[in-house]
Scaffold this motif. Structure first.
Motif, short mmCIF file in Angstrom:
data_model
loop_
_atom_site.label_atom_id
_atom_site.label_comp_id
_atom_site.label_asym_id
_atom_site.label_seq_id
_atom_site.Cartn_x
_atom_site.Cartn_y
_atom_site.Cartn_z
N ARG A 158 0.84 -1.21 0.00
CA ARG A 158 0.00 0.00 0.00
C ARG A 158 0.86 1.26 0.00
NH1 ARG A 158 -4.07 0.54 4.61
NH2 ARG A 158 -4.39 2.49 3.47
N THR B 55 2.01 1.90 -3.47
CA THR B 55 1.05 1.98 -4.58
C THR B 55 -0.11 2.94 -4.37
OG1 THR B 55 -0.13 0.03 -3.75
CG2 THR B 55 1.62 -0.35 -5.38
N GLU B 56 -0.20 3.56 -3.21
CA GLU B 56 -1.22 4.57 -2.96
C GLU B 56 -0.53 5.92 -2.89
OE1 GLU B 56 -3.75 3.57 0.38
OE2 GLU B 56 -3.83 1.46 -0.24
#
Length: 160
Positions: free
Chosen positions: A30, A33-34
């Protein structure tokens, strides 16, 4: 993409950060990728990541804007080459979105996230076209910078 492409690591040309940490692989993924999470840890303090665009598909945009304490700005646009959701991300600054050549590429980077009994094995690699680019990246502080950024990632995900 479901299969991880094999990228040959050559210690004469490439750099690696390998760490095992006691946080879950899902949280590390996360953080990578966020965009709103990546901006919190990606650049070693006192630098800051002030913009991030991630299109998580082969050929998708991977853009960050980093700003230094003296007003320095480094804006980098590259592209995602491959990914295996939850475990592997391969990107480069040599190509832009849609795999368009940029002519100014410096490296291709991979991030591998592997579950362990105690958390996550994290392996980040920077692959370079020649020994000069590797040496330049080392001189820029690859080991300290990438390690500091990863420490910031771990601290941030522990607070999620």
């Amino acid at each position: 993409m479901t299969a991880k492409p094999h990228v040959l690591f050559d210690p004469a040309l490439d750099l690696e950060l390998r760490r095992e940490v006691d946080v879950s692989p899902q949280l590390v993924w996360r953080a990578w990728t966020e965009p709103e999470l990546l901006m919190k840890w990606f650049t070693p303090a006192p630098w800051r990541t002030t913009a991030c665009e991630l299109d998580l598909r082969p050929g998708g945009r991977f853009r960050t804007r980093m700003e230094g304490p003296e007003g320095e700005v480094h804006d980098s646009t590259g592209c995602v080459l491959a990914l295996v959701p939850g475990s592997y991300l391969l990107f480069t600054d040599a190509l832009g979105p849609g795999f368009r050549p940029l002519g100014s590429g410096f490296m291709t980077a991979s991030v591998e996230i592997t579950p362990t009994d105690g958390g996550t094995l994290y392996v980040a690699r920077a692959v370079h076209k020649d020994a000069e680019d590797k040496a330049r990246h080392e001189a820029m502080g690859f080991h300290q910078g990438w390690s500091t950024a990863f420490d910031q990632l771990v601290a941030m995900v522990r607070g999620l």
